[in-house]
Design an enzyme around this catalytic site. Structure first.
Site, PDB file in Angstrom:
ATOM      1  N   ARG A 281      20.162  25.557  40.046  1.00  0.00           N
ATOM      2  CA  ARG A 281      21.632  25.516  39.961  1.00  0.00           C
ATOM      3  C   ARG A 281      22.080  25.844  38.546  1.00  0.00           C
ATOM      4  NH1 ARG A 281      23.508  20.798  38.838  1.00  0.00           N
ATOM      5  NH2 ARG A 281      22.350  19.686  40.455  1.00  0.00           N
TER       6      ARG A 281
ATOM      7  N   TYR B  14      47.509  35.589  44.928  1.00  0.00           N
ATOM      8  CA  TYR B  14      46.661  35.579  46.130  1.00  0.00           C
ATOM      9  C   TYR B  14      46.893  34.281  46.914  1.00  0.00           C
ATOM     10  CZ  TYR B  14      42.358  35.335  48.884  1.00  0.00           C
ATOM     11  OH  TYR B  14      41.448  35.204  49.905  1.00  0.00           O
TER      12      TYR B  14
ATOM     13  N   ASP C  33      43.530  37.539  36.849  1.00  0.00           N
ATOM     14  CA  ASP C  33      42.729  37.863  38.030  1.00  0.00           C
ATOM     15  C   ASP C  33      42.686  39.386  38.129  1.00  0.00           C
ATOM     16  OD1 ASP C  33      41.803  38.451  40.596  1.00  0.00           O
ATOM     17  OD2 ASP C  33      42.664  36.639  41.465  1.00  0.00           O
TER      18      ASP C  33
ATOM     19  N   LYS D 247      35.257  41.667  46.528  1.00  0.00           N
ATOM     20  CA  LYS D 247      36.073  42.865  46.722  1.00  0.00           C
ATOM     21  C   LYS D 247      35.419  44.083  46.056  1.00  0.00           C
ATOM     22  CE  LYS D 247      38.484  39.654  48.596  1.00  0.00           C
ATOM     23  NZ  LYS D 247      39.560  38.928  47.931  1.00  0.00           N
TER      24      LYS D 247
HETATM   25  C1  LIG Z   1      39.964  37.570  47.657  1.00  0.00           C
HETATM   26  C2  LIG Z   1      40.652  37.202  46.439  1.00  0.00           C
HETATM   27  C3  LIG Z   1      40.425  35.967  45.811  1.00  0.00           C
HETATM   28  C4  LIG Z   1      39.493  34.926  46.394  1.00  0.00           C
HETATM   29  O1  LIG Z   1      38.168  35.325  46.392  1.00  0.00           O
HETATM   30  P1  LIG Z   1      37.066  34.906  47.506  1.00  0.00           P
HETATM   31  O2  LIG Z   1      35.864  35.656  47.096  1.00  0.00           O
HETATM   32  O3  LIG Z   1      37.605  35.297  48.849  1.00  0.00           O
HETATM   33  O4  LIG Z   1      36.890  33.421  47.402  1.00  0.00           O
HETATM   34  C5  LIG Z   1      41.096  35.717  44.627  1.00  0.00           C
HETATM   35  N1  LIG Z   1      41.955  36.607  44.094  1.00  0.00           N
HETATM   36  C6  LIG Z   1      42.211  37.794  44.671  1.00  0.00           C
HETATM   37  C7  LIG Z   1      43.170  38.732  44.038  1.00  0.00           C
HETATM   38  C8  LIG Z   1      41.573  38.131  45.858  1.00  0.00           C
HETATM   39  O5  LIG Z   1      41.851  39.305  46.447  1.00  0.00           O
END
Ligand SMILES: *Cc1c(COP(=O)(O)O)cnc(C)c1O
Length: 379
Positions: free
Chosen positions: A46, A98, A170, A195
């Site tokens: 971990r 988000y 983000d 993504k």
């Molecule tokens: C999908 C997404 C998240 C969350 O991420 P996960 O991998 O689904 O937990 C956060 N911010 C944005 C802009 C996203 O598109």
């Protein structure tokens, strides 16, 4: 070193015992000490794992940062950031954030005594006005999902620094290939690597990158203490994926631009949202802080029924949550990703029942355009 070289080499070196060119999947939970108290720097899975370290160093390099940390999801990464703060702290967050981030802050973290304001962070005056004596953190998405609004990162970081407030961007929508928030003085950058970074729709993951040693130490502590770490196999898959990030992002961008060009003249679409369009209200700002515009396009089709009919008529674009994969997806935010956002807030930011979001993949653009044109015929 240029991006396309870094994406392949940063954080990775031939494996010591065999010379394997590709970093192996170190599928182990623990490490043996030769003598008591003599480890090779690895103690417990971990806390540290060589496959994860390779990925963390790779992602840090791609974001022009010194320290990278990987998590089991984008949300786990955001949760680690938010646990940097304490009850009584005030946090400012982009209003069109988000949906999952909004849910985490509003339905969970708020219960622990942290205070949140959701504002249009692209409006610097509004941002200034919303700063309070106990404001400790500004959390921004730029461009936003799905409205694609843009916040000026340089001005944001200057303002925040003058008031001793931490900032985080983000960067999921742009990926490190098109935008590097740390270069503008932002303290932390986060990604849902689910993504574009992974890009093959087969891993859930998240990461944080920073240049600040103190923040890095704290995040390392939180990552280990909370324990939402990714598996070695997932790290390996993401490492394989970052090797083609530049090429994929170029293709997403090129396809999205081509689609926008065709859709700009389409009467059945009321409004087209894409930061690469000269008609985007922040086109100049977009050009000044992004090196491309990405693969996300939002369309206003006028009503719930029209949006649903359009989604159902698409054949190549699959109806699915998520984005940033090589395959094209379509999503109806109101009934899918943004269902948890209250209607009054959705309306305030223009997230209407008729809005559809396309995640443009890297298929041949002619096929994608034909698919969209055919689907529009049903409206
Ligand atoms: C999908 C997404 C998240 C969350 O991420 P996960 O991998 O689904 O937990 C956060 N911010 C944005 C802009 C996203 O598109």
């Amino acid at each position: 070193m240029k991006f396309a070289t870094k994406q392949i080499h940063a954080g990775q070196h031939p494996e010591e015992t065999t010379g394997a060119v590709i970093t192996p999947i170190f599928q182990t939970s623990t490490y043996s000490n030769e003598k008591l108290g003599e480890s090779k720097g690895y103690d417990y899975g971990r806390t540290i794992n060589p496959t994860r370290v390779a990925l963390e160093n790779n992602l840090a390099a791609l974001e022009n940062g010194k320290y990278g940390f990987c998590f089991s999801s984008g949300m786990a990464a955001i949760q680690a950031i938010i646990t940097l703060f304490k009850p009584g702290d005030h946090i400012i967050c982009t209003n069109n954030v988000y949906g999952g981030t909004y849910r985490l802050f509003e339905l969970i973290i708020k219960n622990y005594g942290l205070e949140f304001s959701y504002i249009d962070t692209s409006d610097l005056e509004e941002l200034k006005k919303s700063i309070k004596p106990n404001t400790k953190f500004i959390y921004v998405e730029t461009p936003t999902n799905p409205m694609l609004n843009i916040t000026d990162m340089k001005k944001l970081s200057e303002l925040a620094k003058s008031k001793n407030i931490l900032t985080c961007v983000d960067n999921t929508f742009m990926s490190p290939y098109f935008q590097n928030p740390l270069d503008f003085g932002i303290d932390i950058v986060n990604h849902s690597s689910t993504k574009y970074i992974n890009g093959h729709s087969d891993v859930i993951g998240g990461c944080l990158v920073t240049n600040d040693e103190k923040i890095a130490e704290r995040i390392k502590f939180l990552q280990n203490s909370i324990g939402a770490v990714p598996s070695p196999f997932d790290c390996w898959l993401i490492l394989r994926s970052t090797k083609t990030l530049a090429q994929r992002m170029k293709a997403h961008n090129e396809n999205a631009m081509a689609i926008c060009e065709v859709l700009s003249n389409e009467k059945k679409i009321q409004k087209l949202f894409y930061p690469g369009l000269e008609t985007h209200p922040q086109y100049e700002l977009a050009k000044s802080q992004m090196r491309g515009f990405g693969g996300i396009i939002s369309l206003e089709l006028g009503s719930f029924d029209r949006a649903v009919n359009f989604c159902n008529a698409l054949k190549l674009f699959q109806i699915a949550e998520s984005l940033g994969g090589v395959e094209s997806l379509v999503c109806h935010p109101v009934s899918m990703t943004h269902g948890v956002v209250p209607k009054n807030i959705r309306e305030e930011i223009g997230l209407t029942d008729g809005l559809v979001r396309l995640s443009v993949g890297i298929e041949d653009k002619d096929d994608l355009i034909e698919d969209i044109k055919n689907a529009l015929k049903v409206l």
